[in-house]
Enzyme design. Structure first.
Site, short mmCIF file in Angstrom:
data_model
loop_
_atom_site.label_atom_id
_atom_site.label_comp_id
_atom_site.label_asym_id
_atom_site.label_seq_id
_atom_site.Cartn_x
_atom_site.Cartn_y
_atom_site.Cartn_z
N LYS A 85 0.82 -1.21 0.00
CA LYS A 85 0.00 0.00 0.00
C LYS A 85 0.85 1.27 0.00
O LYS A 85 0.58 2.22 -0.73
CB LYS A 85 -0.94 -0.01 1.20
CG LYS A 85 -2.00 -1.10 1.12
CD LYS A 85 -2.93 -1.08 2.32
CE LYS A 85 -3.99 -2.17 2.20
NZ LYS A 85 -4.91 -2.19 3.37
N ILE A 86 1.90 1.30 0.83
CA ILE A 86 2.75 2.50 0.89
C ILE A 86 3.59 2.62 -0.36
O ILE A 86 3.69 3.70 -0.96
CB ILE A 86 3.63 2.47 2.15
CG1 ILE A 86 2.77 2.46 3.41
CG2 ILE A 86 4.59 3.67 2.16
CD1 ILE A 86 3.56 2.26 4.70
N THR B 50 11.87 4.98 4.51
CA THR B 50 10.83 5.28 5.50
C THR B 50 10.25 3.99 6.08
O THR B 50 9.17 4.01 6.68
CB THR B 50 9.70 6.12 4.88
OG1 THR B 50 9.20 5.45 3.72
CG2 THR B 50 10.19 7.51 4.49
N SER B 51 10.94 2.86 5.89
CA SER B 51 10.41 1.56 6.32
C SER B 51 11.01 1.10 7.63
O SER B 51 10.45 1.32 8.70
CB SER B 51 10.63 0.53 5.22
OG SER B 51 9.86 0.85 4.08
N ASP C 22 13.88 8.45 7.42
CA ASP C 22 12.95 8.60 8.54
C ASP C 22 13.23 7.52 9.58
O ASP C 22 12.74 7.59 10.70
CB ASP C 22 11.51 8.51 8.05
CG ASP C 22 10.49 8.85 9.14
OD1 ASP C 22 10.72 9.85 9.85
OD2 ASP C 22 9.49 8.12 9.28
N GLU D 247 17.64 2.77 16.17
CA GLU D 247 16.96 4.02 16.48
C GLU D 247 16.15 3.97 17.77
O GLU D 247 15.76 5.01 18.31
CB GLU D 247 16.02 4.41 15.34
CG GLU D 247 14.86 3.45 15.16
CD GLU D 247 13.89 3.90 14.08
OE1 GLU D 247 12.73 3.47 14.14
OE2 GLU D 247 14.28 4.65 13.19
N HIS E 35 11.30 9.24 12.66
CA HIS E 35 10.35 8.13 12.48
C HIS E 35 8.92 8.66 12.62
O HIS E 35 8.14 8.21 13.47
CB HIS E 35 10.61 7.02 13.50
CG HIS E 35 10.04 5.70 13.06
ND1 HIS E 35 10.68 4.50 13.27
CD2 HIS E 35 8.89 5.39 12.40
CE1 HIS E 35 9.95 3.52 12.78
NE2 HIS E 35 8.86 4.03 12.25
N GLN E 36 8.58 9.58 11.74
CA GLN E 36 7.30 10.27 11.83
C GLN E 36 6.46 10.12 10.56
O GLN E 36 5.55 10.92 10.33
CB GLN E 36 7.55 11.75 12.13
CG GLN E 36 8.35 12.48 11.07
CD GLN E 36 8.87 13.82 11.54
OE1 GLN E 36 9.76 13.88 12.40
NE2 GLN E 36 8.32 14.91 11.02
N PHE F 161 4.17 8.18 9.99
CA PHE F 161 2.76 7.94 10.37
C PHE F 161 2.08 9.19 10.90
O PHE F 161 0.87 9.20 11.09
CB PHE F 161 2.72 6.89 11.49
CG PHE F 161 3.20 7.42 12.82
CD1 PHE F 161 2.31 7.88 13.77
CD2 PHE F 161 4.56 7.51 13.09
CE1 PHE F 161 2.75 8.39 14.98
CE2 PHE F 161 5.02 8.02 14.29
CZ PHE F 161 4.12 8.45 15.24
#
Length: 331
Positions: A159-160, A236-237, A262, A267, A299-300, A302
Site C-alpha cells: 500500500k505504501i 521510511t520503512s 525517517d 533508532e 520516524h514520523q 505515520f
C-alpha cells in the site's frame, strides 16, 4: 467489561490520547489506561489485570516480555503500526498470545514524507533554510537534480509503495519496482524488474518493505556499488534494511546526490526522546547528520492527523475482534 492497557515504549504522548479518546465512545466494551513506562520484561508486570497491551515500533516485545505478559494473563498484543519485527511472533504463538497490526493506516502519509525527504535531500532544503535564517542567500553547494523524466525505483509495492509509485509518476518520472509479488493495480504504469536492475537503473530509490531475515541489510556495499553516481536513496520503512556503516562509506565515496532517512539502525534508543541537552545514544545517527546531503526525520511517517485517527480506529477494532474471538485481516 473488558479493559486493555495501552503501552508505548517511550510513554504515551498527547497525540496518542487525543486520537484514541476521540473515538473510544464507539467501543463501550473497552477501557483504556495510558502509561509512560517503557514496555519490556520488567514493565510487562504492570499489565496484570488487563486483557491486552498496545505497543509501538520501538517496544521490546521479545520472548521474555511475552512470557511475563502471558504470566499476567495478557491475551492480546496490539501493534499501532504495520511493522512487527520487534515482536517474537513464534514465542507469542507458543504462549497463545494474539498479535495484531495496523497494516494500512495511511499509506499516503508515509509516501508523502518519503517524497518530501527525497526533495529536501536533493535540493538541500534544510541547509538553505538555515542559511537564509542567518541572512545568507549564497546558493553555492545547493545544486540539485531534476526528478522529471528520471527513473524512480520502488522496493516494495504494498500500500505504501504503491502510493509512492503514484507520487513519482505524478512528478513525471518513469517508475520501476521490485517486489516478490506484483501489485496488479500498478501494472499500467509500473515496470517490475529484478533488484539488481532496479539498483543500476534508478535515479531515486525508495524502500517500502517490511524487515525480514531475508532483506536485512539489503542495501549494503554490494548494492551501493551497483547504483549509479548521484542516486537519491530514501528509507521510511525499517532502519536495518540499510547497513549504516556501508551507507556512510557510500556517502564518503560521493555516490549519493541525497539520502533521506525517517528510520535508521538502532533508532530505538533515540526516537521520541529529547536529546537536545545530551549526546545521542546512537553514534551512527550523529555521524549521518554530519553530511550536508543527508536529511533525517524522527520516524514520523505515520504522523498526520488522518493516520493517527486511522491507527486508533483499526487498533480498537482489532481489540474488539480479538476479544470476541473474531479473526480479521490484521492477525
Amino acid at each position: 467489561m473488558a479493559k486493555w492497557s495501552y503501552h508505548q515504549a517511550v510513554g504515551s504522548k498527547g497525540f496518542d490520547k487525543e486520537s484514541f479518546n476521540a473515538i473510544i465512545d464507539r467501543y463501550p466494551d473497552i477501557d483504556i489506561d495510558y502509561t509512560s513506562h517503557e514496555l519490556g520484561p520488567r514493565s510487562a508486570t504492570m499489565a496484570n489485570g488487563y486483557d491486552a497491551i498496545c505497543a509501538f515500533v520501538n517496544a521490546n516485545i521479545g520472548a521474555k516480555t511475552l512470557t511475563v505478559l502471558a504470566k499476567n494473563n495478557v491475551k492480546i498484543v496490539l501493534m499501532r503500526c504495520a511493522g512487527y519485527n520487534n515482536v517474537d511472533t513464534e514465542a507469542a504463538k507458543k504462549l497463545g498470545i494474539i498479535v495484531k497490526i495496523v497494516p494500512g493506516y495511511s499509506p499516503e502519509a508515509v509516501a508523502e514524507l518519503a517524497m518530501g525527504l527525497a526533495l529536501a535531500a536533493n535540493r538541500r532544503i534544510c541547509k538553505t533554510y538555515n542559511r537564509v535564517r542567518d541572512n545568507n542567500f549564497d546558493i553555492d553547494g545547493l545544486c540539485g537534480v531534476n526528478l522529471f523524466q528520471k527513473t524512480a525505483g520502488i522496493i516494495g509495492t504494498g500500500k505504501i509503495g504503491a502510493a509512492m509509485c503514484r507520487i513519482c509518476a505524478g512528478f513525471g518520472m518513469k517508475v520501476i519496482a521490485y517486489d516478490m509479488y506484483k501489485n496488479p493495480a500498478l501494472e499500467q504504469f509500473v515496470e517490475y524488474v529484478s533488484l539488481d536492475e532496479l539498483l543500476s537503473r534508478s535515479d531515486l530509490i525508495s524502500l517500502h518493505c517490511p524487515l525480514t531475515e531475508e532483506n536485512y541489510h539489503m542495501i549494503n556495499m554490494d548494492a551501493i556499488n551497483k547504483m549509479h553516481d548521484d542516486v537519491i536513496l530514501v528509507n521510511t520503512s525499517r532502519g536495518a534494511l540499510i547497513n549504516t556503516s556501508d551507507l556512510i562509506k557510500g556517502i564518503k565515496m560521493g555516490k549519493f546526490q541525497g539520502v533521506g532517512l525517517d528510520v535508521y539502525e538502532e533508532e530505538d534508543r533515540d526516537i521520541y526522546y529529547d536529546h537536545s541537552s545530551s549526546l545521542l545514544p546512537n553514534p551512527s545517527a550523529s555521524r549521518l547528520m554530519d553530511y550536508p546531503n543527508v536529511v533525517m526525520t524522527a520516524h514520523q511517517g505515520f504522523y498526520t492527523k488522518e493516520a493517527l485517527y486511522a491507527i486508533a480506529e483499526t487498533t480498537l477494532r482489532n481489540a474488539q475482534d480479538a476479544m470476541n474471538g473474531i479473526q480479521n485481516e490484521n492477525n
